[in-house]
Scaffold this motif. Structure first.
Motif, PDB file in Angstrom:
ATOM      1  N   HIS A  36       1.353   8.568  44.798  1.00  0.00           N
ATOM      2  CA  HIS A  36       1.161   7.243  45.296  1.00  0.00           C
ATOM      3  C   HIS A  36       1.901   6.163  46.060  1.00  0.00           C
ATOM      4  O   HIS A  36       1.540   6.100  47.035  1.00  0.00           O
ATOM      5  N   GLU A 118       6.540   4.307  29.686  1.00  0.00           N
ATOM      6  CA  GLU A 118       5.912   3.003  30.011  1.00  0.00           C
ATOM      7  C   GLU A 118       6.186   2.472  31.368  1.00  0.00           C
ATOM      8  O   GLU A 118       5.553   2.032  31.854  1.00  0.00           O
ATOM      9  N   ALA A 121       3.863   4.620  33.816  1.00  0.00           N
ATOM     10  CA  ALA A 121       2.437   4.011  33.308  1.00  0.00           C
ATOM     11  C   ALA A 121       2.120   2.786  34.194  1.00  0.00           C
ATOM     12  O   ALA A 121       1.139   2.568  34.475  1.00  0.00           O
ATOM     13  N   LYS A 122       3.020   1.954  34.110  1.00  0.00           N
ATOM     14  CA  LYS A 122       2.741   0.681  34.679  1.00  0.00           C
ATOM     15  C   LYS A 122       2.986   0.677  36.296  1.00  0.00           C
ATOM     16  O   LYS A 122       2.358  -0.275  36.786  1.00  0.00           O
ATOM     17  N   SER A 123       3.605   1.860  36.745  1.00  0.00           N
ATOM     18  CA  SER A 123       3.786   1.813  38.299  1.00  0.00           C
ATOM     19  C   SER A 123       2.692   2.597  39.029  1.00  0.00           C
ATOM     20  O   SER A 123       2.807   2.346  40.285  1.00  0.00           O
ATOM     21  N   PRO A 125      -1.379   3.066  39.792  1.00  0.00           N
ATOM     22  CA  PRO A 125      -2.674   2.204  39.661  1.00  0.00           C
ATOM     23  C   PRO A 125      -3.526   2.463  38.490  1.00  0.00           C
ATOM     24  O   PRO A 125      -3.427   3.663  37.856  1.00  0.00           O
ATOM     25  N   ALA A 126      -4.139   1.555  37.827  1.00  0.00           N
ATOM     26  CA  ALA A 126      -4.779   1.661  36.385  1.00  0.00           C
ATOM     27  C   ALA A 126      -5.654   2.786  36.400  1.00  0.00           C
ATOM     28  O   ALA A 126      -5.843   3.501  35.408  1.00  0.00           O
ATOM     29  N   HIS A 127      -6.557   3.073  37.769  1.00  0.00           N
ATOM     30  CA  HIS A 127      -7.447   4.077  37.714  1.00  0.00           C
ATOM     31  C   HIS A 127      -6.927   5.375  37.715  1.00  0.00           C
ATOM     32  O   HIS A 127      -7.600   6.425  37.844  1.00  0.00           O
ATOM     33  N   THR A 128      -5.833   5.681  37.974  1.00  0.00           N
ATOM     34  CA  THR A 128      -5.051   6.800  37.932  1.00  0.00           C
ATOM     35  C   THR A 128      -4.992   7.606  36.545  1.00  0.00           C
ATOM     36  O   THR A 128      -5.207   8.980  36.806  1.00  0.00           O
ATOM     37  N   ARG A 130      -6.740   8.997  33.247  1.00  0.00           N
ATOM     38  CA  ARG A 130      -8.105   8.887  32.582  1.00  0.00           C
ATOM     39  C   ARG A 130      -7.660   9.645  31.284  1.00  0.00           C
ATOM     40  O   ARG A 130      -7.448  10.656  30.900  1.00  0.00           O
ATOM     41  N   TYR A 131      -7.774   8.766  30.035  1.00  0.00           N
ATOM     42  CA  TYR A 131      -7.636   9.163  28.857  1.00  0.00           C
ATOM     43  C   TYR A 131      -8.832   9.831  28.091  1.00  0.00           C
ATOM     44  O   TYR A 131      -9.931   9.405  28.595  1.00  0.00           O
TER      45      TYR A 131
END
Length: 203
Positions: A36, A118, A121-123, A125-128, A130-131
């Motif tokens: 990213h 954490e 995960a915060k760094s 993008p949210a769509h990166t 997939r759970y």
């Protein structure tokens, strides 16, 4: 190109991604963040339904801090753990103990895995990430060598009133085992025990 199939109520959809990372652990998320930061997108597929922050701790040495600097996480994670200022090594050689005490030449800190996960995960993008994904097939390189296993026990020890070990990393090493302790902060200590398995267990 990697293909990810997503089941929907109507049918199975097929998605094509340039990079698919299997597993949302430390390595998976660090790889996604590195890509990213270089302007490359990726998709992390993780079997669990949420971020896996379990586990214990990891000692981060100079190379690790260089990697965290490149990922942009070093400054924040430094605030979560004390700097190790002394290293005590006890080696058992031919039935005798040889002890050395030295000051680290470069930065060493013991970080909780939860804090690192954490921050990663915060760094990204949210769509990166997939759970809740299940991997049905992976093509493996048949030439990949396997490493020999070791039995490792990791844990935390909590001292509400403060532990007496200061900022010293202490370890005892023998032929087939190692045991050690390393402080994370004034109240939390990480300990580990590692040993080689017996030959009959390797297979």
């Amino acid at each position: 190109m990697d293909v990810v199939k997503k089941a929907t109520a109507a049918a199975e959809e097929e998605e094509v991604h340039g990079v698919v990372i299997v597993g949302g652990g430390l390595c998976g998320l660090a790889t996604a963040l590195a890509l990213h930061r270089k302007g490359m997108g990726s998709l992390v597929v993780e079997r669990s339904e949420a971020l896996r922050v379990g586990g214990v701790a990891l000692n981060v040495h100079a190379n690790g801090w260089r990697a965290l600097e490149e990922l942009g996480l070093a400054d924040g994670l430094r605030k979560t753990a004390n700097l190790i200022t002394s290293v005590r090594m006890v080696r058992q050689i031919q039935g005798k103990n040889q002890t050395t005490v030295s000051s680290p030449r470069k930065e060493i800190r013991c970080l909780r895995r939860k804090d690192v996960m954490e921050a990663l995960a915060k760094s990204v993008p949210a769509h990166t990430i997939r759970y809740g994904c299940r991997i049905v097939a992976v093509d493996e390189d048949p030439g990949t060598d396997c490493t020999l296993p070791r039995f490792i026990v990791l844990g935390f020890a909590s001292y509400p009133e403060g532990h007496p070990f200061g900022t010293e990393f202490s370890q005892i090493i023998a032929d087939d085992f190692a045991v050690g302790r390393v402080p994370i902060n004034e109240n939390l200590l990480h300990f580990f025990v590692s040993r080689s398995p017996s030959p009959g267990i390797i297979n």
